[in-house]
Scaffold this active site. Structure first.
Site, PDB file in Angstrom:
ATOM      1  N   SER A  75       1.196   4.005  -3.087  1.00  0.00           N
ATOM      2  CA  SER A  75       0.809   5.405  -2.913  1.00  0.00           C
ATOM      3  C   SER A  75       1.946   6.349  -3.287  1.00  0.00           C
ATOM      4  O   SER A  75       1.733   7.390  -3.912  1.00  0.00           O
ATOM      5  CB  SER A  75       0.363   5.654  -1.468  1.00  0.00           C
ATOM      6  OG  SER A  75       1.446   5.557  -0.561  1.00  0.00           O
ATOM      7  N   LYS A  76       3.162   5.990  -2.936  1.00  0.00           N
ATOM      8  CA  LYS A  76       4.302   6.843  -3.265  1.00  0.00           C
ATOM      9  C   LYS A  76       4.663   6.760  -4.743  1.00  0.00           C
ATOM     10  O   LYS A  76       5.204   7.720  -5.316  1.00  0.00           O
ATOM     11  CB  LYS A  76       5.500   6.463  -2.391  1.00  0.00           C
ATOM     12  CG  LYS A  76       5.364   6.896  -0.931  1.00  0.00           C
ATOM     13  CD  LYS A  76       5.319   8.401  -0.790  1.00  0.00           C
ATOM     14  CE  LYS A  76       5.387   8.845   0.648  1.00  0.00           C
ATOM     15  NZ  LYS A  76       5.417  10.329   0.805  1.00  0.00           N
TER      16      LYS A  76
ATOM     17  N   LEU B 291       0.826  -1.203   0.000  1.00  0.00           N
ATOM     18  CA  LEU B 291       0.000   0.000   0.000  1.00  0.00           C
ATOM     19  C   LEU B 291       0.859   1.252   0.000  1.00  0.00           C
ATOM     20  O   LEU B 291       0.633   2.175  -0.790  1.00  0.00           O
ATOM     21  CB  LEU B 291      -0.935  -0.005   1.212  1.00  0.00           C
ATOM     22  CG  LEU B 291      -1.781   1.249   1.437  1.00  0.00           C
ATOM     23  CD1 LEU B 291      -2.688   1.514   0.248  1.00  0.00           C
ATOM     24  CD2 LEU B 291      -2.599   1.116   2.724  1.00  0.00           C
ATOM     25  N   TYR B 292       1.854   1.286   0.872  1.00  0.00           N
ATOM     26  CA  TYR B 292       2.729   2.454   0.962  1.00  0.00           C
ATOM     27  C   TYR B 292       3.489   2.662  -0.346  1.00  0.00           C
ATOM     28  O   TYR B 292       3.549   3.778  -0.876  1.00  0.00           O
ATOM     29  CB  TYR B 292       3.706   2.265   2.117  1.00  0.00           C
ATOM     30  CG  TYR B 292       4.666   3.408   2.314  1.00  0.00           C
ATOM     31  CD1 TYR B 292       4.212   4.662   2.717  1.00  0.00           C
ATOM     32  CD2 TYR B 292       6.031   3.242   2.104  1.00  0.00           C
ATOM     33  CE1 TYR B 292       5.098   5.715   2.895  1.00  0.00           C
ATOM     34  CE2 TYR B 292       6.923   4.283   2.287  1.00  0.00           C
ATOM     35  CZ  TYR B 292       6.449   5.520   2.688  1.00  0.00           C
ATOM     36  OH  TYR B 292       7.330   6.559   2.856  1.00  0.00           O
ATOM     37  N   GLY B 293       4.060   1.576  -0.893  1.00  0.00           N
ATOM     38  CA  GLY B 293       4.804   1.692  -2.139  1.00  0.00           C
ATOM     39  C   GLY B 293       3.936   2.159  -3.286  1.00  0.00           C
ATOM     40  O   GLY B 293       4.354   2.981  -4.109  1.00  0.00           O
TER      41      GLY B 293
END
Length: 252
Positions: free
Chosen positions: A164-165, A160-162
């Site tokens: 979004s970035k 999820l973090y990857g």
């Protein structure tokens, strides 16, 4: 009202750093102030930390303002841009630093967490850029802070973090084309592991991150801030639409 002024000095005159009350954001705010900029920062909850950063900026002889802003709220990011430009009298640099990381197996991530991460890391950055396009001086700067995890394989649980970035890459390149005729540059800084309160170099997950770098260490917030300050300067006026990696050789 759109600004029609132009950067003429080596350092920007006014900057907004989102998420500037701690960690990388605080280091960026201080470095820009040391370079001669007045600086507005945003924070969510820790007003004392924000006040401390403001005091340091003012100690460097620059004007500073702290703006409470929860980037998860749809209208907050754009509002912060306009409040900063009004408070400082102009806006030359936007640093999109605010972000959140939620880690975990993809099947176990609650909908609410998915929505908040995308709201803060993607929607708020886009909306801040849209507002800044109207308020930035000609020759201004847009600099976003991403993560090296969006360029290279991250560990399990970082999906999820990857994701979004990674959206910041798709924002940076076309926006650089759109704003280029006004001399505004748009760039993305991709840090590797950096020693902060949220990801300490002595934390339980640090050893694997350290071992993944060529230098065998965490970076510092000041090292990231120095790169951002360079990209914000007049010396970097021919750098735009690109990703600049500061990851200690994570990809070496």
């Amino acid at each position: 009202m759109s600004s029609t002024t132009t950067i003429t000095a080596a350092a920007p005159r006014a900057a907004l750093v989102t998420g500037g009350s701690r960690g990388i954001g605080a280091a960026i705010a201080l470095r820009l102030a040391e370079a001669g900029a007045d600086v507005a920062i945003t924070y969510v909850r820790d007003e004392d930390a924000a006040r401390a950063v403001v005091a340091k900026i003012e100690g460097a002889g620059r004007h500073a303002v702290a703006l409470r802003c929860d980037a998860a709220d749809a209208g907050a990011a754009a509002e912060a841009v306009h409040r900063a430009a009004d408070a400082l009298g102009r806006l030359d640099v936007l640093v999109n630093n605010a972000g959140i990381g939620v880690l975990g197996p993809i099947a176990e991530l609650p909908d609410a967490e998915v929505e908040r991460v995308l709201a803060v890391n993607v929607r708020a950055v886009f909306l801040a850029c849209r507002a800044a396009a109207d308020r930035l001086a000609d020759g201004g700067r847009v600099i976003s802070v991403g993560t090296a995890l969006s360029r290279y394989a991250g560990g399990p649980g970082s999906t999820l973090y990857g994701m979004s970035k990674s959206a910041l890459i798709g924002l940076t390149k076309p926006l650089a084309r759109e704003l280029g005729p006004r001399g505004i540059t748009v760039n993305l800084v991709q840090p590797g592991p950096v020693d902060t309160d949220l990801n300490p170099a002595g934390g339980p997950f640090a050893e694997g991150q350290r071992a993944a770098t060529a230098l065998g260490r965490f970076g510092t917030a000041d090292e990231v801030a120095s790169l951002v300050a360079y990209l914000a300067s007049a010396d970097a006026g021919f750098i735009t639409g690109t990703e600049v990696v500061v990851d200690g050789g994570h990809a070496a």
